[in-house]
Design an enzyme around this catalytic site. Structure first.
Site, short mmCIF file in Angstrom:
data_model
loop_
_atom_site.label_atom_id
_atom_site.label_comp_id
_atom_site.label_asym_id
_atom_site.label_seq_id
_atom_site.Cartn_x
_atom_site.Cartn_y
_atom_site.Cartn_z
N GLY A 31 0.81 -1.21 0.00
CA GLY A 31 0.00 0.00 0.00
C GLY A 31 0.85 1.27 0.00
O GLY A 31 2.03 1.22 -0.34
N HIS A 34 2.34 4.61 -4.99
CA HIS A 34 2.89 5.73 -5.77
C HIS A 34 3.04 5.25 -7.21
O HIS A 34 2.66 4.12 -7.55
CB HIS A 34 4.23 6.18 -5.16
CG HIS A 34 5.20 5.05 -4.92
ND1 HIS A 34 5.74 4.31 -5.95
CD2 HIS A 34 5.72 4.54 -3.77
CE1 HIS A 34 6.56 3.40 -5.44
NE2 HIS A 34 6.56 3.51 -4.13
N HIS A 37 4.43 1.71 -7.98
CA HIS A 37 3.45 0.62 -7.90
C HIS A 37 2.54 0.63 -9.14
O HIS A 37 2.24 -0.41 -9.70
CB HIS A 37 2.57 0.78 -6.66
CG HIS A 37 3.30 0.74 -5.35
ND1 HIS A 37 3.44 1.85 -4.55
CD2 HIS A 37 3.91 -0.27 -4.69
CE1 HIS A 37 4.09 1.52 -3.45
NE2 HIS A 37 4.40 0.25 -3.50
P1 AMP Z 1 6.18 -2.26 -1.54
O1 AMP Z 1 4.79 -1.73 -1.42
O2 AMP Z 1 7.23 -1.29 -1.17
O3 AMP Z 1 6.34 -3.61 -0.90
O4 AMP Z 1 6.41 -2.51 -3.09
C1 AMP Z 1 5.54 -3.32 -3.83
C2 AMP Z 1 6.14 -3.59 -5.17
O5 AMP Z 1 6.36 -2.35 -5.86
C3 AMP Z 1 7.50 -4.28 -5.08
O6 AMP Z 1 7.60 -5.26 -6.10
C4 AMP Z 1 8.46 -3.15 -5.31
O7 AMP Z 1 9.69 -3.57 -5.87
C5 AMP Z 1 7.69 -2.29 -6.29
N1 AMP Z 1 8.19 -0.91 -6.27
C6 AMP Z 1 8.28 -0.10 -5.20
N2 AMP Z 1 8.83 1.08 -5.55
C7 AMP Z 1 9.11 0.98 -6.88
C8 AMP Z 1 9.71 1.87 -7.84
N3 AMP Z 1 10.14 3.08 -7.50
N4 AMP Z 1 9.84 1.43 -9.11
C9 AMP Z 1 9.42 0.18 -9.46
N5 AMP Z 1 8.84 -0.68 -8.61
C10 AMP Z 1 8.69 -0.30 -7.34
#
Ligand code: AMP
Length: 279
Positions: A31, A34, A37
């Protein structure tokens, strides 16, 4: 978009989405969504008939002194963004649904999880692998999409899917960055305006080191220079700056392809990670 919080309803909804041989892509998240995601969601829309997004802030991947309680939560805002992106289903279970009382089985990630973020966050990747395996079994997607932002996580999940015979394709999505180069992260919200302005030293230093190494510069010197530049730029400490084999994650002291520069650094209470290809 359906918002589902229990397993039985999820199974019925997934069966309905898959009717007629339609494919499902899963985008797991915690969650506080941005554009990074949302770029994964958009990739999902391109490669599958339906996109399922999960939002679950997984307690087992946070250490005792980490930011589980403070992690940003705004499901209503997240859901509105996902509706705009044409997501079919939001899977948002409570902790008690994900880990019913008596839950006692977990996945242990061996050498791929030992170094880098695994060294700084003991047990983190066991928690990640276990919850991702559960999400795969709950949703049974044809495709799952993860960001290259978390390079070590992506490598671990690819390996887990192979090791445990998960029947799906894992796709990596490029890192989404702000115009000044800082990788988008839910944790960037912890930074003050002053810290946010200084944080650009992190990607700048990594990009410079990646260029130096690609041109044949000494790896150790380039890594040390990057760590010094990150601290000079206003970070309090550097957890690691390392050159790794992009697939095996083995530390490299001499450049060979395919390689990836991996790094984590701390500014105040905020821990940021980033990585760059070395071509
Ligand atoms: P998180 O919510 O931080 O667990 O991220 C969920 C998914 O989004 C994971 O696979 C992350 O690697 C991906 N993600 C988070 N930030 C970025 C970003 N800046 N660019 C690409 N993928 C992202």
């Amino acid at each position: 978009m359906q918002i589902i919080r229990d397993i039985a309803t999820l199974h019925r909804a997934i069966a309905a989405l898959k009717q007629g041989g339609k494919s499902v892509a899963l985008v797991p998240t915690m969650g506080a969504l941005h554009d990074g995601h949302l770029s994964l969601v958009r990739m999902g829309r391109r490669v599958a008939d339906h996109v399922v997004v999960s939002i679950f802030i997984n307690p087992t991947q946070f250490g005792p002194n980490e930011d589980f309680a403070a992690y940003p939560r705004d499901e209503a805002r997240d859901a509105a963004l996902l509706v705009e992106e044409g997501v079919a289903l939001l899977w948002a279970p409570d902790v008690a649904v994900m880990y019913p009382s008596g839950h006692s089985t977990h996945i242990e990630v061996a050498e791929l999880g030992a170094d880098y973020c695994g060294a700084a966050r003991p047990g983190h990747f066991d928690g990640v692998a276990t919850v991702v395996a559960k999400l795969f079994n709950q949703v049974r997607p044809d495709i799952a999409i993860f960001g290259e932002k978390d390079w070590q996580q992506l490598a671990i999940i690819r390996r887990m899917a192979r090791d445990l015979d998960f029947h799906l394709d894992i796709l990596g999505a490029p890192i989404a960055r702000d115009p000044d180069g800082l990788a988008l992260s839910s944790r960037n919200a912890y930074l003050s305006a002053e810290q946010r302005a200084a944080a650009t030293a992190f990607p700048d230093a990594l990009k410079a080191a990646a260029t130096t190494i690609a041109k044949g510069g000494y790896v150790d010197a380039a890594l040390a220079e990057a760590a010094a530049a990150i601290v000079a730029g206003g970070f309090d400490s550097v957890d690691y700056v390392a050159l790794a084999d992009a697939d095996s994650l083995e530390r490299l002291t001499v450049f060979r392809r395919p390689a990836r520069l991996l790094a984590a650094a701390r500014m105040g209470k905020t821990r940021l990670i980033d990585n760059y290809p070395v071509n």
